[in-house]
Design a protein around this motif. Structure first.
Motif, PDB file in Angstrom:
ATOM      1  N   GLN A 171       0.799  -1.103   0.033  1.00 60.21           N
ATOM      2  CA  GLN A 171      -0.152  -0.034  -0.005  1.00 60.21           C
ATOM      3  C   GLN A 171       0.746   1.093   0.109  1.00 60.21           C
ATOM      4  OE1 GLN A 171      -3.581   0.172  -0.344  1.00 60.21           O
ATOM      5  NE2 GLN A 171      -3.009   2.253  -0.830  1.00 60.21           N
ATOM      6  N   GLN A 172       2.008   1.256   0.626  1.00 58.58           N
ATOM      7  CA  GLN A 172       2.819   2.249   0.553  1.00 58.58           C
ATOM      8  C   GLN A 172       3.590   2.437  -0.642  1.00 58.58           C
ATOM      9  OE1 GLN A 172       5.563   2.983   4.292  1.00 58.58           O
ATOM     10  NE2 GLN A 172       5.187   0.780   4.253  1.00 58.58           N
ATOM     11  N   LEU A 173       3.788   1.529  -1.199  1.00 59.16           N
ATOM     12  CA  LEU A 173       4.595   1.561  -2.765  1.00 59.16           C
ATOM     13  C   LEU A 173       3.497   2.308  -3.420  1.00 59.16           C
ATOM     14  CD1 LEU A 173       6.229  -1.837  -2.751  1.00 59.16           C
ATOM     15  CD2 LEU A 173       7.228   0.088  -2.636  1.00 59.16           C
ATOM     16  N   ILE A 174       2.248   1.983  -3.501  1.00 52.19           N
ATOM     17  CA  ILE A 174       1.056   2.547  -4.490  1.00 52.19           C
ATOM     18  C   ILE A 174       1.034   4.136  -3.955  1.00 52.19           C
ATOM     19  CG2 ILE A 174      -1.537   2.371  -4.505  1.00 52.19           C
ATOM     20  CD1 ILE A 174      -1.285  -0.542  -4.094  1.00 52.19           C
ATOM     21  N   ASP A 175       1.076   4.395  -2.758  1.00 58.05           N
ATOM     22  CA  ASP A 175       0.832   5.708  -2.306  1.00 58.05           C
ATOM     23  C   ASP A 175       1.986   6.549  -2.664  1.00 58.05           C
ATOM     24  OD1 ASP A 175      -1.724   4.997  -1.531  1.00 58.05           O
ATOM     25  OD2 ASP A 175      -1.049   4.700   0.759  1.00 58.05           O
TER      26      ASP A 175
END
Length: 255
Positions: free
Chosen positions: A82-86
């Motif tokens: 999710q961090q990588l998406i954000d």
């Protein structure tokens, strides 16, 4: 002279009382670039806060540390993705296998390592590997995953010359820190046989302080001691070590 600390936990509670002063000491020593490995979700906010305080100098990684792979590791991996998406990160790390403290979650560690290598490939990022008492297990997975899209750093390298050459063969630089200054560190016996293009510098602060600070809290300013030791081993000056290893870090991290 610009030194690059490719692995430093500056968000650690060990620096809560004097973080600003510690950062000042590091920059006065020539350390201007700090790459920050993740441990687990509990440190995410502290990492973001650090980045906000030093936006020109701090480069964050996303990942789940092998010693923090527990029953909830799939939730942790979901947090990583999710961090990588954000937002932007510069590596997936630190990831790998650690069998020094506990072998209970070996299968989960192996699975987490594989899944995070796949994330690195998906997002075209380098990996930063943690390996303790687990060279065979780490190399087994690297052999499965090797290819042009696998690259990164073998953090805190403490292995043999043969293991160093094997790691380099998988597209990895060797992260060299305080251990190279230890009398019993052993890597100093062969390191000069490894082309400097395969080397990056790190502290792993607050851990693994170099001589003469061994046993005390490590900090990024002490990277200069590591650079001085390498200058001695390679028989060149510290500026050449700084220039070469910073260039190598830029090759890996893209910045």
């Amino acid at each position: 002279m610009i030194l690059t600390d490719t692995h430093t936990h500056l968000y650690s509670e060990a620096f809560d009382e004097d973080r600003a002063e510690m950062m000042q000491r590091a920059m006065e020593a020539g350390v201007e670039r700090f790459f920050i490995p993740a441990i687990d979700a509990s440190y995410t906010d502290a990492m973001y806060k650090l980045e906000q305080s030093y936006p020109e100098h701090i480069f964050l990684m996303a990942g789940l540390h092998p010693t923090h792979v527990k029953e909830n590791y799939l939730e942790e991996l979901a947090h990583v993705e999710q961090q990588l998406i954000d937002r932007k990160f510069y590596a997936i790390g630190e990831i790998g296998i650690d069998l020094y403290w506990d072998k209970t979650f070996l299968k989960e560690q192996q699975n987490a390592f594989r899944q995070q290598i796949h994330l690195a490939k998906k997002y075209q990022l380098p990996i930063v590997i943690h390996c303790r008492d687990a060279f065979d297990e780490v190399f087994e997975i690297l052999e499965e995953e090797k290819g042009e899209n696998l690259f990164g750093i073998f953090h805190c390298f403490t292995g043999t010359k043969a293991q160093a050459e094997k790691a380099i063969g998988y597209g990895l630089k060797l992260g060299i820190g305080g251990v190279v200054t230890f009398k019993n560190g052993k890597i100093d016996q062969f390191l000069a046989d490894i082309d400097l293009k395969h080397i990056v510098l790190e502290t792993d602060a607050p851990y693994l302080a170099p001589t003469p600070y061994r046993g005390k809290r490590n900090e990024s300013a002490y990277l200069l001691k590591v650079a001085e030791k390498l200058a001695d081993l390679y028989n060149i000056n510290v500026l050449e070590i700084a220039n070469a290893t910073t260039a190598n870090s830029k090759e890996i991290f893209g910045v």
